[in-house]
Design a protein around this motif. Sequence first.
Motif, short mmCIF file in Angstrom:
data_model
loop_
_atom_site.label_atom_id
_atom_site.label_comp_id
_atom_site.label_asym_id
_atom_site.label_seq_id
_atom_site.Cartn_x
_atom_site.Cartn_y
_atom_site.Cartn_z
N ARG A 24 0.64 -0.78 0.11
CA ARG A 24 0.14 -0.09 0.04
C ARG A 24 0.85 1.24 -0.11
N PHE A 39 -4.51 -5.71 8.66
CA PHE A 39 -5.46 -6.06 8.32
C PHE A 39 -5.27 -7.93 8.51
N LYS A 258 -8.50 -6.44 0.19
CA LYS A 258 -9.12 -5.20 0.71
C LYS A 258 -9.22 -4.81 0.18
N LYS A 259 -10.58 -3.62 0.89
CA LYS A 259 -11.38 -2.15 0.46
C LYS A 259 -11.18 -0.72 1.84
N LEU A 260 -10.41 -0.15 1.20
CA LEU A 260 -10.37 0.99 1.81
C LEU A 260 -10.77 2.04 1.74
N CYS A 268 -7.38 5.59 7.72
CA CYS A 268 -7.79 4.34 7.03
C CYS A 268 -8.79 3.72 7.52
N SER A 270 -11.62 0.19 6.97
CA SER A 270 -11.59 -1.25 5.97
C SER A 270 -12.67 -1.73 5.78
N GLU A 271 -13.71 -2.48 5.41
CA GLU A 271 -14.92 -2.56 5.07
C GLU A 271 -14.56 -3.79 5.87
N ARG A 272 -13.85 -4.38 6.30
CA ARG A 272 -13.55 -5.81 7.39
C ARG A 272 -14.49 -4.92 9.01
#
Length: 488
Positions: A24, A39, A258-260, A268, A270-272
């Motif tokens: 990233r 994550f 991963k989506k941020l 940031c 995350s969708e988690r």
Amino acid sequence: MDPLMLLFLLIAGLTGADSESRRRQVSVLSGGSVTIPCFYGDRYKRHVKYWCKKNDRDACTPIVHSNSPQEGKVSIRDDPDQRVFTVTINNLTTGDSGYFRCGVKISGGSDDGDQVVLSVTDGVSTVKWMRVQRRGSVTIPCFYSDRYKTHVKYWCRGNNRDSCTPIVHSDSPQESKVSIRDDPDQRVFTLTINNFTHGDSGYYWCCVEISGASDPGDWVSLSVTDGSSRLSVDKQEVTGVEGDSVSVQCHYGYSVNKKLWCKIGGTCVSERSGSWDLDGRPVLIRDDTGNRVFIVTMRGLERKDTGWYWCDAGGLQIPVHITVKLITITESHEEDGGNNDKLRSLVQLALYVGLGLLVLLLIIIFITWKVWDKHKKKTTMSQNQGNTDLTLNPDPEYAAIGNIKRDPPGQASEEPGADVTYSSIVLSDPEVSSRCSSHRPAVTPASDVVYSSVALKHREGAATPRGSSTCGELLLMMRAVRDTQILH
């Protein structure tokens, strides 16, 4: 230019962004701070986490651990329920740039973790990896320090900042394909590029012009593709209202882990995690894997939330600008001018129709009243003409007349004798008048009729009728006199 960064650019140019699935890019201005989420899988909930910096030999020197006291400049916080630990770095300097890793300590095995490239720039920062669709367009924000507010900004192309070719300057006319706009109040200048072609792929730089010194700048990689852009948004400019919420749909074209959602120069999420706080703002992220879109919803907006954010999926980024407005009557009319005009026209039409119906109703009521009044007058006149009763005026004048006595059959008529007395009377006694008028409903006598009455002198021995009978006789006699008078 930093040799380590140049080496990274060369490797990235050969391998492409897809190879950076576990790498990233984070770019921030010096003097600020950044929070980086790291994550991990469910099986690592109880493991120790750490943040380390890689050196030239690919060794990673730990800076902070989740099971040890936190340092002042760098801190770490683990959230096992959300399977994420965050690293916060304060008072950033250009010396903090480099390669880092989010690590999970595994006993008797190789540690696991993602790689983070942190770029701290002395004056300018921007997003890093973007993939755009051919013939499409995109807007890229470039942030700069407060000391560069009055300087000229420019956009150039090339692998090296010192030798890149300028394309457009903030103090010169804009090109049709590329335009630049500087906003000194927000300390950001934006580049808008239209109608992409394959030849536009490459490395670009956001730079600030400084006389007699090396121009500060930050790089961004643009890749043009025929198919899907792999990461896109419906709109790069989104407007919300203070106190309300706003949603952004980030479309990704392939499966990524991963989506941020990040705030440029900030943190940031995350969708988690599902629900997060992004710089104090509640953020909900929902991933729709079937449609390959994750939806970001920011709630309880405030004016300070206005700014640039970005969607991040698989190392690719797409900037989004959110404007939070304080709703006012003027703005409401400006935003919904067309709808308000239609509504105003409908209200006016309803008022006109209502007034018209009211006037029509009043006209109908007036005409009905006139017809009824006229009918009432005709009915009253008809009743007056056919009524045989009358009402004695308070001061009437009566003329005396003689009554012709009918003789029994077979006898000759004779002149009225002494048993009949003729006289004029005036009924001024209210009691008599009341008795007489209560005998039957009264009417008002005509002005052109002379009324006369007669008093009968009864013979001796004859019964004397009561007052009510006398009134009846008088009324009968008066009616006969009236009829006789009318005939004459």
